[in-house]
Design an enzyme around this catalytic site. Structure first.
Site: not given
Length: 363
Positions: A41, A61, A114, A153, A156, A192, A194, A283, A286
């Site tokens: 993103i 980053d 994430k 955000s 989740k 998102v 891909g 898992r 999840e």
């Protein structure tokens, strides 16, 4: 490996596109800081803004190689000034130096941990980046008088079952608790399409390898947005007059992952009967179903640029939130998992740690 189809061909709706007459007036002459700029993103935000008359792009980053490639790509395709900054959003002195030197007007905070199952095994990393990193970015934006901050955000964060979701919920609460002159918003996205490490490239890779196709549960569903829509929603949040707000991205209904797998198989030309299917179960962390809004949240009925504002929801006092963030910092420093989970639960009572994390905390 074939080129995967866009989200519109799977869910049967057209992707929303920019009203390009709006964006330039909001970013012209502005210095924009993007955290997590090498991510899926963050890099899409950077590439989009590089084609608009921004004054300067600051690309932050911790991923050196991805940041290097992003900078080279911007150099090839536009003339916008940009600076690549290798560093961690949890580094307060780094952020102070960046804000002091460049004085960004706009902060797009996309840096995050994430991946749900991975973060269940690395809970301190999730808490450090998603909570403490967000707090540091907010502190810097306030101290150096940025105009706007937008937090990326996730769905989740709603009734979180994972430490990733719970820490992102606290990041939302940090934005919501803002009382400074900086206009702060959080934009809650679905999956998102891909994005790196997500379900689409995973299934694509499994299909290209001839299987097996791994599905957690036949009933499992997720909400999807395209990367173009995700970028649009984040940038359009800048135009809203609201401050200390949470916005929910319009995604339409949720779709079954098993239907996504069948769709990708069909597009690849592979006969579904020729591939082994494995149901592996959920898992740690999840959920079968994700929600875009919590049960106690009242959301605006009208969508503006694909966003609906959360008008009312669970409230956490600023004092309790500040105490919890401080406690999270101490727990991360001490590597005390039990203390960390208690601190998170104090401000996200809907969060019940996975059995895996509970066992780790008790060990």
């Amino acid at each position: 490996m074939w080129e995967f189809d866009s989200v519109s061909s799977f869910i049967g709706r057209d992707e929303e596109t920019f009203d390009e007459s709006i964006l330039p007036s909001s970013v012209t002459g502005k210095r924009v800081l993007i955290t997590g700029a090498a991510g899926f993103i963050g890099s899409a935000l950077a590439r989009t803004l590089s084609h608009y008359p921004v004054d300067h792009l600051l690309l932050l980053d911790i991923a050196e190689s991805g940041l290097h490639e992003l900078g080279l790509g911007i150099d090839r395709n536009c003339a916008v000034g940009h600076e690549e900054i290798v560093g961690d959003v949890c580094d307060a002195m780094l952020l102070k130096g960046v804000f002091q030197r460049y004085r960004p007007h706009i902060v797009l905070h996309a840096a995050a941990c994430k991946h749900v199952p991975l973060m269940e095994k690395n809970p301190f990393a999730a808490a450090k980046t998603n909570v403490l990193g967000t707090q540091q970015v907010v502190y810097a934006a306030v101290a150096f008088r940025a105009d706007d901050l937008v937090l990326v955000s996730t769905d989740k964060a709603v009734h979180p079952a994972s430490i990733m979701g719970a820490t992102k919920r606290i990041a939302e609460l940090i934005v919501r608790a803002n009382r400074s002159a900086v206009r702060m918003k959080a934009v809650r996205l679905g999956n998102v399409w891909g994005s790196t490490g997500s379900i689409v490239p995973l299934l694509q890779r499994q299909i290209a390898q001839g299987g097996p196709i791994t599905i957690t549960d036949a009933a499992c569903t997720r909400h999807f947005v395209s990367i173009a829509e995700a970028v649009q929603r984040v940038l359009f949040a800048l135009f809203s007059g609201q401050s200390s707000a949470i916005f929910v991205s319009q995604t339409g209904p949720a779709y079954r992952i098993i239907d996504l797998a069948r769709f990708l198989l069909d597009r690849s030309g592979t006969d579904q009967r020729e591939v082994e299917w494995r149901y592996i179960g959920l898992r740690p962390g999840e959920k079968l179903f994700e929600q875009m809004t919590a049960d106690d949240e009242e959301v605006a009925t009208q969508s503006v640029h694909g966003l609906r504002e959360v008008l009312h929801g669970s409230h956490v006092s600023p004092a309790l939130l500040a105490e919890a963030v401080e406690e999270i910092g101490a727990a991360v420093h001490e590597r005390d998992l039990s203390r960390l989970l208690q601190a998170i639960s104090s401000v996200v009572p809907a969060y019940v740690p996975s059995l895996y994390l509970q066992e780790q905390a008790a060990a």
